[in-house]
Every structure is written in structure tokens, then in C-alpha cells.
Design a protein around this motif. Structure first.
Motif: not given
Length: 358
Positions: A4-11, A350-358
Motif C-alpha cells: 500500500r505504501t509503495l502504491r500511495v507513493l507511486e513507486y 526519494f527514500a524508495l528511489m535511493a533504496q532502489s539504487g536510483l
């Protein structure tokens, strides 16, 4: 991280944008299946890879990873002794070409100090340049086995051409002769069952000696192979058998070459797909004009003039946001459409992108 968090943040939208930068189907599939890394060392490794890839892209002017196809299924069939078809061999050649190109691009760099790991991994790939050149020499872009594939094939095809020409010349003389024209429905040479024939009027079927291969829907026309060209037609058919045998021999030789290289092809494909993902991250980052984040030693966040990546560049408002450095709670207030939600979603994204190597 819950879905749900991933979806809300549009990851997922970010990942779809990233997948568009993959040059292989395997790279695209791997990108669409990834999620944010939760271990600190894993995040640092991903960001280091992306940083090295960006260094290579800047230094080289482009990514060294060119488009390639998946050779695994073809290589697996060759391994168990199957004779690969031209299309399968072209799949293998596409991959081998990409490996050769990648190694060449890295070798052409003026040093690899900015990307030691990626450069070493790419240079460790096995090229199989001879196998690639053999496939390229033997099979054209349309999947046809070329005359250059072997001297025997070239000789057979020249003989086929001469036989075709001779039989056409013989029949052309017949249809040009006034003695035969009255027997023909049309003064043309045609083919039935891969044999040259003449369209003979039904009532004159006994006036031209030969074999009847077909008749028109109305029955008014019979397609007759004159006796004078039977031997020539037989010769064409026999040469056709010889041509197919030689083609199968050539494909078998090339397939054996693939079988001998099967382990390095499989391992190389895994490496190349991984490189595709890494360089996709680097190219996506450059498209966004993004910077490499630093991983904090303490639970904190600092974004300097961050731009939400899903908002058009000419519409986005840069936001600076800090928490965890001197204070640990942040209250965001303001009117509707003032940017509160966008700012908070940007921080999370931004936190999720960093955790994905972006």
C-alpha cells in the motif's frame, strides 16, 4: 515495505519509467520485479553501481550495453544436441554482438578508475568473436543461409540456377514455336509441384507428350510437364535435396559451436541483464538530472531543492525538507493545493528511489 505504501507513493510509476531505459527484455522484466533494498550495505552497493555506470556514460558518451536478445533457450537446445534454426542462431548472435560491443566500449575508455567494478565485470565476459562471425557469415538478417556459408552450398546453388535457366529456355522455345502455340491455353511457363509446366488446352492433352501435374478449376486447362524437361526438373529437385542437406550440415556446425560455448553464454547473459539494469538506472538518473544520495549514519533526511520526478519539469516547485538533524518531528501546514502532499510523497519516494539504487 508494504504494498500500500509503495502504491500511495507511486513507486510503481517510477519503476515503469525506469524499465523504459532497459535495452533487453530480460532487463525490463528484472526491473519490473525489483523492490526497495532494506539493508544498508545493499543500498550502498546499488548506488555505487549506478554511480559507476553514470561515470562510464559520461566518459563514453553513451551506455556500452547495446540491445540484445535472450540466447538461453537456443543455447539449451544446442547443449542437448539439437540443430538450431537460423532464427535461433540469430538470437545467439545478437547476444554475442552485444558482449563484443560492451567490451570494446570499455576498452576504448581512457582508464576505468571511476568504474573499477563494472569495467572489470564487463571485461571478464567471454566474447566468442569467431562464433559470432561464423553465424554472421552464414546467416543473413532475414534468416537465410548465405552462399558464403560453404563452398559446397555455393556450388550447388550455381548448379540449381543453371538448371532453372536451361529448363526455362527449353520451354520458352516450345511456346515460341508455331507448332506448339495452338495447343497452349496461354504462351507462358509456370510451375506446379515445384516442376516447370505448360498450360495445355484440355482437348490437346495428347498432342504434347509429358506428365499432367494439375488442372484448372474449370478443367479446360491441364498443366503438363513436357517429356523434354523431365530430366531437367528431376535434376533441379535432386539439387534441392543436396542444398537442404548442406544447409543442415552448416546449421549443425554452428549449433555445435553454440553448444561448446553454452556455459559462458548462460553466465554472460546473466551478467549482461544485470548491466542492462544498472545502466538503465544511470541513464534514467541523467534524464531526471538527479544526484546520488548520501546514506546518513543516523535516522535523518535532508532534501535540497528536491523536484518530484512525476511532475513535469516546467511545473514542479523545488522543495527543501529536513528532519532528524537537530529535531525529529516536522509539522507541514498550509492551504489546500499548497504542496503539502506532494512534498511528503516526494520525501517518501526519494527514500524508495535511493533504496532502489536510483
Amino acid at each position: 515495505m508494504d504494498k500500500r505504501t509503495l502504491r500511495v507513493l507511486e513507486y510503481d510509476k517510477i519503476i515503469e519509467m525506469l524499465a523504459a531505459y532497459a535495452v533487453s527484455e530480460g532487463g525490463r522484466e528484472r526491473i519490473l520485479a525489483i523492490g526497495p533494498q532494506n539493508r544498508r550495505e545493499g543500498v550502498k552497493r546499488l548506488l555505487s553501481e549506478t554511480g559507476e555506470a553514470e561515470w562510464i556514460v559520461i566518459r563514453n558518451g553513451r551506455s556500452p550495453i547495446d540491445r540484445f536478445r535472450d540466447p538461453k533457450e537456443a543455447a539449451g537446445r544446442a547443449e542437448i544436441g539439437a540443430i538450431l534454426g537460423p532464427e535461433e542462431l540469430l538470437q545467439v548472435a545478437s547476444f554475442l554482438k552485444a558482449v563484443i560491443h560492451a567490451r570494446s566500449e570499455i576498452r576504448s575508455l581512457d582508464g576505468t578508475e571511476g568504474a573499477p567494478k563494472l569495467a572489470a565485470d564487463i571485461l571478464a565476459l567471454v566474447e566468442h568473436k569467431s562464433l559470432y562471425q561464423d553465424i554472421l557469415r552464414c546467416i543473413d538478417i532475414d534468416g537465410n543461409v548465405t552462399d558464403e556459408a560453404s563452398a559446397a552450398l555455393s556450388r550447388i546453388r550455381r548448379a540449381i540456377q543453371r538448371a532453372h535457366q536451361k529448363v526455362r529456355e527449353t520451354l520458352q522455345k516450345m511456346i515460341s514455336s508455331t507448332a506448339y502455340q495452338k495447343y497452349l491455353q496461354e504462351p507462358i511457363v509456370t510451375q506446379r509441384n515445384d516442376r516447370y509446366v505448360l498450360p495445355v488446352k484440355q482437348e490437346h492433352k495428347n498432342d504434347i507428350k509429358g506428365m499432367i501435374h494439375d488442372r484448372s478449376a474449370t478443367g479446360a486447362t491441364l498443366f503438363v510437364e513436357p517429356a523434354s524437361v523431365v530430366d531437367l526438373n528431376n535434376q533441379i529437385r535432386q539439387l534441392g535435396f543436396e542444398e537442404q542437406e548442406e544447409i543442415q550440415r552448416i546449421l549443425a556446425v554452428l549449433s555445435n559451436g553454440v553448444a561448446e560455448a553454452v556455459d559462458s553464454i548462460r553466465n554472460g547473459y546473466t551478467v549482461m541483464v544485470g548491466m542492462d539494469v544498472i545502466f538503465a538506472r544511470a541513464r534514467f538518473g541523467r534524464h531526471l538530472r538527479a544526484v546520488r544520495p548520501e546514506i546518513a549514519d543516523t535516522p535523518s533526511l535532508h532534501i535540497e531543492k528536491g523536484r518530484h520526478p512525476l511532475i513535469q519539469p516546467d511545473q514542479v516547485v523545488p522543495v527543501t525538507l529536513t528532519v532528524g538533524q537537530g529535531f525529529h518531528q516536522l509539522v507541514v501546514t498550509g492551504p489546500n493545493t499548497g504542496g503539502k502532499t506532494v512534498s511528503l510523497k516526494m520525501a517518501g519516494l526519494f527514500a524508495l528511489m535511493a533504496q532502489s539504487g536510483l
